[in-house]
Each structure stands twice: as C-alpha cells, then as structure tokens.
Design a protein around this motif. Structure first.
Motif, PDB file in Angstrom:
ATOM      1  N   LYS A  22      -4.038   0.371   5.004  1.00  0.00           N
ATOM      2  CA  LYS A  22      -4.856  -0.182   4.004  1.00  0.00           C
ATOM      3  C   LYS A  22      -4.834   0.386   2.607  1.00  0.00           C
ATOM      4  O   LYS A  22      -4.959  -0.418   1.613  1.00  0.00           O
ATOM      5  CB  LYS A  22      -6.207  -0.179   4.437  1.00  0.00           C
ATOM      6  N   SER A  23      -4.453   1.705   2.582  1.00  0.00           N
ATOM      7  CA  SER A  23      -4.569   2.307   1.182  1.00  0.00           C
ATOM      8  C   SER A  23      -3.722   3.231   1.205  1.00  0.00           C
ATOM      9  O   SER A  23      -3.121   3.703   2.104  1.00  0.00           O
ATOM     10  CB  SER A  23      -5.825   2.748   0.862  1.00  0.00           C
ATOM     11  N   SER A  45      -1.446   6.712   0.850  1.00  0.00           N
ATOM     12  CA  SER A  45      -1.739   7.860   1.336  1.00  0.00           C
ATOM     13  C   SER A  45      -0.403   8.985   0.837  1.00  0.00           C
ATOM     14  O   SER A  45       0.529   8.612   0.832  1.00  0.00           O
ATOM     15  CB  SER A  45      -1.682   8.080   2.678  1.00  0.00           C
ATOM     16  N   SER A  63       1.681   0.522   1.343  1.00  0.00           N
ATOM     17  CA  SER A  63       0.234   0.404   1.191  1.00  0.00           C
ATOM     18  C   SER A  63      -0.148  -1.317   1.144  1.00  0.00           C
ATOM     19  O   SER A  63       0.249  -1.816   0.219  1.00  0.00           O
ATOM     20  CB  SER A  63      -0.179   1.113   0.005  1.00  0.00           C
ATOM     21  N   SER A  94      -3.019  -2.362  -0.297  1.00  0.00           N
ATOM     22  CA  SER A  94      -3.473  -2.428  -1.497  1.00  0.00           C
ATOM     23  C   SER A  94      -2.448  -2.723  -2.639  1.00  0.00           C
ATOM     24  O   SER A  94      -2.725  -3.280  -3.912  1.00  0.00           O
ATOM     25  CB  SER A  94      -4.293  -1.055  -1.865  1.00  0.00           C
TER      26      SER A  94
END
Length: 252
Positions: A52-53, A55, A64, A66
């Motif tokens: 999801k985001s 790292s 990602s 996003s």
C-alpha cells in the motif's frame, strides 16, 4: 489480516521475500511466427510484491500502490471484467475501488509485469490504467485461511496464451513458505474455471474435496427470465509445504 474466521495475524517469519524477488520468467511465444523462430519480442516478465505504501527495507522488490496508483486502477479493471464474465470468482457484483483495494491488498499481493527488471525502482509510473494494459500480465494475493493460507489469481485477458497461469502458480509456491505459512488451500475453485483446475492438477496440488453448489455464477446456467445464472460445484486444492516439496524446476 481478516479471514472468514475473524482477524488472523500474518505468520512470523525470519525469511525475506528478497531471496526470491524480483522473480523473472520467460513468456510463451504469442504467435506461430514466434514459435517458429523460438522467440518473441519483449518476452520477459518480472514478478514484484505490491504494498500500500513505500518501504525502505523492501524497495528493491516491492512496488508501491501509492506510487503506482494507475497500476492498481488497471488491476481493478481486469478484476471487475472477470467478475462480470461470471465463471471464476464468487462476487456477484463488481467491486468499487475501495472494495478492490481491501480485497486484493488485504494480505500479501504480487503483480507480474512485462519486462526484465532487476529492481522495483526501475519501473516507471504511468499516467493512466490504459497505459498499463500492455504491461500488466497478472497478479495474485496470499491471505490467511484458518490460519493456513489461500490464494486468488488473475490473468489479464488480453495476454492469455502466454503461460501466465503457470508462472503465477509456481511463484505462489515459492513465496508462501517465505511468508511463513505451512500449507495452502484453495477453498473454491469452481468447476466452470476449467483452466485453473487443469493448472492446479498439473502443478501437483492435492485435490482434497468438492463442495456441491458452492457458487452462484452469472455465467452459468439459467435461473429464470433472461438471467444467465447457475449453481456450480467447487473443488478444493491443497499444498502442505512441510510434506510436499516444491519441485526444483519451479525455481524458474
């Protein structure tokens, strides 16, 4: 993570997906000319994890959501097209964007894209879902399943015939033990999903059960009026990673 039995934590594991990702594959030739020549243009594919985001710890093998929002849009479109076809997934209605993100990113998610990438940071962003249509090949999730795991698979219909099911299935068998699951069971492989049934049998999954009338699928049968709906049985497939060795040839 949520399952049919409530919230189940992702298993603890000291292994890292970076030991097998990015994972590279060669696609099956897509035309008779390619088959005669023994090759095709741009016939390489790369599997990444999808989160999801961003790292910092796994940025080399994880895309990602996003940063690649249009990739998620393209996946959402492919998934809803399959739901509307009504032969393979149990959903009776297409999913909203929020529902799809919850469904496919609720556990561990993986995506196969066209191209030979050594690092997830090499994958450029695209302005729209349509721009991903040429490169998005398929995707799958891994989720808790009381508390072994389950998997859900999707192939982009415009890229069928390239051996993508086998590529995704073998990748699933490689990443699941690293996540920490000891076994996997596919609860509902509908008998109308002929390609999947052939695939899991060919890869060596155990066929452990049949659930009568497990799915009410819009693409099957007639249930009155003009609606094309019908009930179909589902087959359950199982893999025990503690007793069933993943064949060495599945490494590539």
């Amino acid at each position: 993570m949520s399952s049919a039995y409530g919230a189940i934590a992702r298993p603890l594991s000291t292994a890292t997906l970076g030991s097998v990702l990015p994972r590279h594959a060669t696609l099956r030739p897509s035309s008779s000319a390619d088959q005669q020549n023994g090759h095709s243009t741009n016939n390489q594919a790369t599997l990444f994890a999808l989160s999801k985001s961003p790292s910092q710890t796994d940025s080399t093998f994880t895309l990602s959501a996003s940063l690649h929002a249009t990739l998620l849009n393209a996946m959402h479109k492919v998934f809803n097209t399959e739901v509307e076809r009504g032969d393979t997934y149990p959903q009776e209605f297409i999913l909203t964007e929020e529902q799809f993100l919850g469904y496919f990113l609720g556990g561990d998610a993986f995506v196969l894209i066209k191209g030979d990438y050594k690092d997830a940071r090499e994958v450029g962003a695209k302005a729209s879902a349509e721009e991903w249509d040429q490169d998005l090949l398929g995707f799958f999730y891994v989720k808790p399943n009381f508390p072994i795991c389950n998997g859900g698979f999707m192939v982009n219909p415009r890229h069928r015939g390239l051996g993508l099911g086998g590529i995704l299935g073998k990748a699933f068998l490689k990443v699941v033990p690293l996540i920490g699951y000891k076994a996997s069971m596919f609860n509902l492989v509908f008998e109308s999903n002929v390609a999947s049934i052939k695939l899991w049998r060919r890869l060596g999954f155990k066929e452990i059960g049949r659930v009568p009338n497990a799915g009410r699928l819009r693409g099957q049968g007639e249930l009155g009026g003009e609606a094309k709906e019908g009930y179909v049985d589902a087959i359950q497939f199982y893999w025990d990673f503690e007793t069933m060795a993943v064949p060495v040839e599945y490494d590539a």
